[in-house]
Design a protein around this motif. Structure first.
Motif, mmCIF file in Angstrom:
data_model
loop_
_atom_site.group_PDB
_atom_site.id
_atom_site.type_symbol
_atom_site.label_atom_id
_atom_site.label_comp_id
_atom_site.label_asym_id
_atom_site.label_seq_id
_atom_site.Cartn_x
_atom_site.Cartn_y
_atom_site.Cartn_z
ATOM 1 N N ILE A 83 0.854 -1.185 0.000
ATOM 2 C CA ILE A 83 0.000 0.000 0.000
ATOM 3 C C ILE A 83 0.887 1.232 0.000
ATOM 4 O O ILE A 83 1.755 1.394 0.856
ATOM 5 C CB ILE A 83 -0.916 0.017 1.238
ATOM 6 C CG1 ILE A 83 -1.751 -1.249 1.268
ATOM 7 C CG2 ILE A 83 -1.803 1.243 1.230
ATOM 8 C CD1 ILE A 83 -2.649 -1.447 0.077
ATOM 9 N N ALA A 84 0.700 2.088 -0.985
ATOM 10 C CA ALA A 84 1.572 3.257 -1.121
ATOM 11 C C ALA A 84 1.294 4.281 -0.039
ATOM 12 O O ALA A 84 0.160 4.462 0.398
ATOM 13 C CB ALA A 84 1.365 3.900 -2.501
ATOM 14 N N LYS A 85 2.354 4.949 0.391
ATOM 15 C CA LYS A 85 2.192 6.078 1.297
ATOM 16 C C LYS A 85 1.929 7.305 0.448
ATOM 17 O O LYS A 85 2.747 7.705 -0.363
ATOM 18 C CB LYS A 85 3.469 6.270 2.132
ATOM 19 C CG LYS A 85 3.744 5.103 3.082
ATOM 20 C CD LYS A 85 5.001 5.353 3.894
ATOM 21 C CE LYS A 85 5.264 4.197 4.844
ATOM 22 N NZ LYS A 85 6.502 4.407 5.634
ATOM 23 N N ARG A 86 0.820 7.931 0.671
ATOM 24 C CA ARG A 86 0.401 9.004 -0.218
ATOM 25 C C ARG A 86 0.260 10.292 0.562
ATOM 26 O O ARG A 86 -0.835 10.749 0.861
ATOM 27 C CB ARG A 86 -0.898 8.639 -0.910
ATOM 28 C CG ARG A 86 -0.833 7.333 -1.690
ATOM 29 C CD ARG A 86 -2.128 7.034 -2.362
ATOM 30 N NE ARG A 86 -2.426 8.029 -3.359
ATOM 31 C CZ ARG A 86 -3.655 8.372 -3.720
ATOM 32 N NH1 ARG A 86 -4.677 7.829 -3.136
ATOM 33 N NH2 ARG A 86 -3.861 9.284 -4.629
ATOM 34 N N GLU A 89 -1.798 12.918 -1.266
ATOM 35 C CA GLU A 89 -3.231 12.651 -1.280
ATOM 36 C C GLU A 89 -3.851 12.938 0.087
ATOM 37 O O GLU A 89 -4.956 13.460 0.192
ATOM 38 C CB GLU A 89 -3.506 11.205 -1.671
ATOM 39 C CG GLU A 89 -4.991 10.898 -1.717
ATOM 40 C CD GLU A 89 -5.253 9.482 -2.134
ATOM 41 O OE1 GLU A 89 -5.904 8.760 -1.362
ATOM 42 O OE2 GLU A 89 -4.819 9.107 -3.224
ATOM 43 N N THR A 190 -10.200 1.441 -4.545
ATOM 44 C CA THR A 190 -8.761 1.516 -4.786
ATOM 45 C C THR A 190 -8.457 1.332 -6.262
ATOM 46 O O THR A 190 -9.184 0.659 -6.994
ATOM 47 C CB THR A 190 -7.989 0.451 -3.977
ATOM 48 O OG1 THR A 190 -8.467 -0.865 -4.320
ATOM 49 C CG2 THR A 190 -8.147 0.673 -2.488
ATOM 50 N N ARG A 192 -5.323 0.327 -9.046
ATOM 51 C CA ARG A 192 -4.033 -0.354 -9.195
ATOM 52 C C ARG A 192 -3.671 -0.448 -10.667
ATOM 53 O O ARG A 192 -4.421 -1.013 -11.461
ATOM 54 C CB ARG A 192 -4.094 -1.755 -8.607
ATOM 55 C CG ARG A 192 -2.773 -2.527 -8.685
ATOM 56 C CD ARG A 192 -2.953 -4.014 -8.444
ATOM 57 N NE ARG A 192 -3.627 -4.311 -7.191
ATOM 58 C CZ ARG A 192 -3.953 -5.548 -6.802
ATOM 59 N NH1 ARG A 192 -3.672 -6.572 -7.579
ATOM 60 N NH2 ARG A 192 -4.577 -5.749 -5.655
ATOM 61 N N LEU A 207 1.747 6.224 -11.429
ATOM 62 C CA LEU A 207 1.546 5.193 -10.424
ATOM 63 C C LEU A 207 2.544 4.058 -10.598
ATOM 64 O O LEU A 207 2.876 3.671 -11.723
ATOM 65 C CB LEU A 207 0.125 4.621 -10.523
ATOM 66 C CG LEU A 207 -1.036 5.592 -10.310
ATOM 67 C CD1 LEU A 207 -2.353 4.824 -10.324
ATOM 68 C CD2 LEU A 207 -0.891 6.356 -9.005
ATOM 69 N N ASP A 212 -1.709 -0.577 -4.636
ATOM 70 C CA ASP A 212 -3.078 -0.098 -4.462
ATOM 71 C C ASP A 212 -3.089 1.332 -3.930
ATOM 72 O O ASP A 212 -2.410 1.643 -2.939
ATOM 73 C CB ASP A 212 -3.838 -1.003 -3.489
ATOM 74 C CG ASP A 212 -4.269 -2.303 -4.139
ATOM 75 O OD1 ASP A 212 -4.709 -3.196 -3.404
ATOM 76 O OD2 ASP A 212 -4.167 -2.432 -5.357
ATOM 77 N N ILE A 213 -3.872 2.189 -4.576
ATOM 78 C CA ILE A 213 -4.019 3.585 -4.178
ATOM 79 C C ILE A 213 -5.485 3.826 -3.842
ATOM 80 O O ILE A 213 -6.366 3.602 -4.677
ATOM 81 C CB ILE A 213 -3.582 4.534 -5.311
ATOM 82 C CG1 ILE A 213 -2.121 4.285 -5.694
ATOM 83 C CG2 ILE A 213 -3.795 5.982 -4.896
ATOM 84 C CD1 ILE A 213 -1.132 4.578 -4.609
ATOM 85 N N LYS A 214 -5.759 4.289 -2.629
ATOM 86 C CA LYS A 214 -7.145 4.567 -2.243
ATOM 87 C C LYS A 214 -7.597 5.874 -2.880
ATOM 88 O O LYS A 214 -6.920 6.893 -2.800
ATOM 89 C CB LYS A 214 -7.279 4.648 -0.717
ATOM 90 C CG LYS A 214 -8.720 4.855 -0.251
ATOM 91 C CD LYS A 214 -8.856 4.715 1.259
ATOM 92 C CE LYS A 214 -8.693 3.270 1.684
ATOM 93 N NZ LYS A 214 -9.025 3.068 3.122
ATOM 94 N N ASP A 219 -11.925 12.175 -7.275
ATOM 95 C CA ASP A 219 -10.581 12.015 -7.830
ATOM 96 C C ASP A 219 -10.650 11.711 -9.315
ATOM 97 O O ASP A 219 -11.595 11.080 -9.804
ATOM 98 C CB ASP A 219 -9.834 10.883 -7.116
ATOM 99 C CG ASP A 219 -9.145 11.342 -5.846
ATOM 100 O OD1 ASP A 219 -9.075 12.566 -5.619
ATOM 101 O OD2 ASP A 219 -8.678 10.488 -5.074
#
Length: 238
Positions: A83-86, A89, A190, A192, A207, A212-214, A219
């Protein structure tokens, strides 16, 4: 419509695999204006293999990971979908919340429950690169309601039996299996990228594949030559 030459002599309407026989078309130039993030250690082949975790058919030249469950075909690790640290966002989400509260509508929003998601696809000519073809003329936005838990974004291929839930056949810079939109158990959404040829951009940031990006209500992300996609939460009073 662009025509591509198959190694077996067929004229293909698809730029990666022949639309007549399914043979991979080698040497097709990639879009020069898209930054690539696909793992360069993967050697393209024509073979396929079955994911041992979820039984999905995986094309060996489409990346290291299973596009559904994240199984790593190189290391054998299970569910490697970080899970990416965003930070950007999260800051945007804070700004949205601040603006909502200051407008006096925060109380109303807090009483509305998300019960589903819609996806709206736009043609955005401003995204076109000089080397891209002209976008379709007068094409209205297309709305898809997400009925499935996992929703494939891509282009249809009869030869390869690919039929995406969100079909973008009008943009040939979109991969047949480009990205996934997944409805989580808490009704969040999410996104991906699953190792697409030309990538997916959210807030103008490329990306990383298989991360996975929430997404938040409203958006937008872009892909292909000139395709913009907005996600909209469907709500009801709780």
């Amino acid at each position: 419509m662009s025509i591509y030459k198959c190694p077996k002599g067929h004229e293909s309407t698809e730029l990666d695999f022949c639309s007549e026989c399914g043979t991979k078309i080698l040497g097709v130039p990639e879009l020069p204006f898209v930054q690539k993030t696909i793992d360069s250690t993967v050697t393209p082949t024509k073979s396929t293999e079955i994911c041992p975790d979820c039984s999905t058919v995986h094309e060996s030249n489409s990346g290291n990971f299973c596009e559904i469950c994240g199984y790593n075909f190189v290391t054998g690790a299970h569910g490697e979908v970080p899970i990416a640290k965003r930070t950007q966002e999260e800051e945007m989400g804070t700004m949205r919340q601040t603006n909502t509260n200051s407008s006096g509508s925060g109380l109303i929003d807090s009483q509305l429950l998300v019960i589903g998601w819609d996806v709206v696809v736009y043609i955005d000519p401003s995204l076109r690169h000089p080397e891209s073809p002209e976008p379709p003329i007068n094409q209205p936005p297309i709305t898809f309601h997400l009925d499935q838990v996992i929703n494939l974004i891509g282009r249809n291929s009869e030869v390869r039996a690919i039929h995406p839930e969100i079909a973008l056949d009008f943009d040939d810079a979109v991969s047949h299996r480009h990205a996934l939109l997944t409805l989580e158990t808490d009704n969040t959404l999410t996104l991906r990228d699953i190792g697409s040829a030309n990538g997916t951009q959210l807030k103008a940031v490329e990306l990383k594949p298989m991360v996975d990006i929430k997404l938040q209500d409203g958006d937008e992300f872009t892909l292909g030559h000139w395709t913009r996609i907005a996600v909209k939460a469907v709500r009801k009073l709780g």
